[in-house]
Enzyme design. Structure first.
Site, PDB file in Angstrom:
ATOM      1  N   ASP A   3       0.848  -1.194   0.000  1.00 53.95           N
ATOM      2  CA  ASP A   3       0.000   0.000   0.000  1.00 53.95           C
ATOM      3  C   ASP A   3       0.883   1.243   0.000  1.00 53.95           C
ATOM      4  OD1 ASP A   3      -2.039  -1.782   0.161  1.00 53.95           O
ATOM      5  OD2 ASP A   3      -2.902  -1.016   2.025  1.00 53.95           O
ATOM      6  N   ASP A  49     -15.981  -3.489  -2.027  1.00 51.13           N
ATOM      7  CA  ASP A  49     -15.535  -3.134  -0.678  1.00 51.13           C
ATOM      8  C   ASP A  49     -16.743  -3.011   0.235  1.00 51.13           C
ATOM      9  OD1 ASP A  49     -12.893  -2.926  -1.683  1.00 51.13           O
ATOM     10  OD2 ASP A  49     -13.327  -0.907  -2.404  1.00 51.13           O
TER      11      ASP A  49
END
Length: 232
Positions: free
Chosen positions: A12, A133
């Site tokens: 990330d 998500d």
């Protein structure tokens, strides 16, 4: 199954650095003292064939921000790279393709601009992963900041018949928490779709990985690796 074929390590990116968040909250970012390319090199040296890269700044701004870091990762990692975060138009998708990204993780545009999303699928068939998500049972978009009225399976059913690669289903409520995985949402989701599903959110141990084998086709793991819960 070799678990290194099943596990997809995450890198990330925030401001060019490797970080991990808790439940997607940018203010929770914890930086790790390693460059993105060194992390990718480590994953390659340990035998991983795939990595999952997230442009966190891009997810918030709506356009890729960490392109230089992604280029550096591509230069050192010979396996498959899937990238998400801020891919909301054809131009950005082509930029990532030019870098050498293999798969594109797209969510927000699939909710708000179906025409553009279908054009992406037309140009890059079977290379787009639909990002689902889920937070509190509803799909979130825009870097997990905007809740929609859609359930995960309602979102998926709009596109399962089209040439997407498959799905990345993230349990946002558990992401980055090291609380362990809950296989149930993935089991329920799999009943509705025919394409492959990758799981994400909450993995804290090898036992969690084992729980998901036979349920999904792969699992994205981040914090458990960085915090030494899963030794490479």
């Amino acid at each position: 199954m070799n678990w290194k074929d099943f596990v997809i390590p995450a890198v990330d990116l925030k401001e060019g650095k490797v970080v991990r968040l808790v439940r997607g909250l940018m203010e929770s970012a914890k930086s790790y003292q390693v460059s993105p390319e060194d992390m990718a090199s480590l994953f390659q040296s340990k035998g991983f064939g795939k990595i999952h890269v997230v442009d966190l700044d891009g997810a918030v701004t709506g356009k890729p921000v960490n392109l230089e870091a992604i280029k550096n990762i591509r230069m050192v990692f010979g396996g498959r790279i899937q990238v998400g975060g801020g891919i909301r138009d054809i131009e950005r998708l082509k930029m990532l393709d030019d870098i050498g990204v293999d798969l594109f993780v797209v969510g927000t545009v699939a909710v708000y601009d179906r025409r553009t999303f279908e054009k992406m699928l037309e140009l890059f068939p079977n290379r787009v992963i639909l990002s689902v998500d889920s937070k509190g049972g509803r799909v979130t978009v825009g870097g997990w900041k905007e809740e929609t009225s859609l359930t995960p399976h309602q979102m998926a059913l709009q596109y399962d018949h089209l040439p997407i690669w498959g799905y990345l289903y993230t349990n946002v409520d558990r992401d980055g928490t090291l609380e362990g995985v809950d296989p149930q949402p993935y089991l329920s989701f799999k009943k509705w779709v025919k394409k492959p599903v990758l799981a994400s959110g909450g993995v804290a141990s090898i036992e969690d990985v084992i729980k998901l084998m036979g349920v999904v086709e792969g699992v994205v793991v981040g914090k458990a690796i960085y915090e030494g819960r899963i030794p490479l």
